[in-house]
Design an enzyme around this catalytic site. Structure first.
Site, PDB file in Angstrom:
ATOM      1  N   CYS A  66     100.344 101.463   7.459  1.00  0.00           N
ATOM      2  CA  CYS A  66     101.404 100.167   7.452  1.00  0.00           C
ATOM      3  C   CYS A  66     102.712 100.500   7.099  1.00  0.00           C
ATOM      4  O   CYS A  66     103.012 101.410   6.277  1.00  0.00           O
ATOM      5  CB  CYS A  66     100.678  99.133   6.426  1.00  0.00           C
ATOM      6  SG  CYS A  66      99.134  98.326   6.969  1.00  0.00           S
ATOM      7  N   CYS A 147     101.413  97.140  11.183  1.00  0.00           N
ATOM      8  CA  CYS A 147     100.978  96.458  10.237  1.00  0.00           C
ATOM      9  C   CYS A 147     102.418  96.513   8.962  1.00  0.00           C
ATOM     10  O   CYS A 147     102.677  97.416   8.963  1.00  0.00           O
ATOM     11  CB  CYS A 147      99.794  96.404   9.719  1.00  0.00           C
ATOM     12  SG  CYS A 147      99.066  97.997   9.325  1.00  0.00           S
TER      13      CYS A 147
END
Ligand code: NGD
Length: 246
Positions: A66, A147
């Site tokens: 992420c 993400c």
């Protein structure tokens, strides 16, 4: 160099170390090459489908942590220079499949089981050629897996830093998952030496902002993002825009 020898070379696992996202040594390189070839070998070079690349996607699946994804549009060189020094940030070409295909052309032929070394269709000749379909599917997958904060480097020296016809503007931005990506952060980079302007307030960037906001993600924009600007300045240390205090 022919596309075959290059592809073989790249699949020989002689990959640069910064590429190793999850451990590539655990991947079966000959098998990946074979699966890659099976996507388009013995097929009409204008009739390739997303499904043809499904087995390859499955085999070479990689995910980026992420906040570490960098998309780019019309700024390939700088984006790659940047991820080389800013390790821990990854473009698609820093992942296995993007690395394998970057700068290559490949296709097959319905009447042969070999790679076609004579000619491959150009981008605009037929959209369903093996190279375009490959970039579309892997770009989609790369975007889907992002993400946290997603970064995108855009070229502020163009009248349209954001183009809805680019892969970023037509595939990647629409395949970010708003349940996973909360912010899209644009870095609009200008060539060193260009009269300074703030492209973040341009019509083109506003168009991107609108798309991102409509998809329920926050949009932020930075003109000449400083860490990337410093990479540009390596080649122009004397330029006034590079000479400001470190
Ligand atoms: O008409 C075209 C075309 N013209 C150039 N290129 C084209 N691809 C088509 N499908 N159709 C090639 O795409 C050329 O090699 C360019 O260097 C490359 C990227 O085009 P650009 O600069 O316009 O940017 P995009 O937004 O279309 O595509 C870049 C984003 C980036 O975030 C990567 O994750 O989409 C991914 N990506 C897509 C296509 C190709 C990367 C590549 C690549 N490495 O070649």
């Amino acid at each position: 160099m022919s596309s075959e020898s290059l592809t073989f070379h790249r699949l020989g696992c002689h990959h640069p170390s910064q590429l190793v996202l999850p451990d590539l040594r655990s991947k079966d390189c000959p098998k990946i090459l074979d699966t890659f070839k099976n996507a388009f070998i013995a097929k009409n070079a204008c009739d390739i489908t997303k499904e043809d690349y499904e087995p390859l996607l499955h085999l070479a699946d990689q995910t980026v942590p992420c906040n570490k994804t960098l998309f780019w549009s019309k700024s390939k060189e700088l984006a790659h220079q940047f991820t080389r020094v800013q390790s821990g940030l990854f473009t698609l070409e820093d992942t296995l499949l993007g690395y394998l295909g970057d700068d290559l052309t490949w296709c097959g032929d319905a009447r042969s089981a070999e790679l076609n070394h004579q000619s491959c269709p150009h981008w605009h000749e037929c959209p369903s050629n093996p190279v375009s379909v490959f970039w579309n599917v892997i770009s989609q997958k790369f975007a889907e897996s992002a993400c946290g904060v997603a970064q995108v480097m855009l070229n502020g020296s163009l009248s349209e830093p954001f183009s809805k016809y680019s892969t970023f503007g037509s595939v990647e931005v629409y395949n970010l998952d708003p349940r996973k990506v909360h912010t899209v952060q644009a870095w609009v980079m200008h060539d060193v030496g260009e009269t300074s302007s703030n492209s973040c307030s341009s019509v083109s960037i506003n168009e991107l902002k609108l798309i991102v906001s409509k998809r329920n993600m926050t949009f932020t924009c930075q003109n000449n993002y400083r860490p990337a600007r410093l990479v540009q300045c390596v080649k122009h240390p004397e330029h006034s825009s590079c000479a400001s205090n470190i």
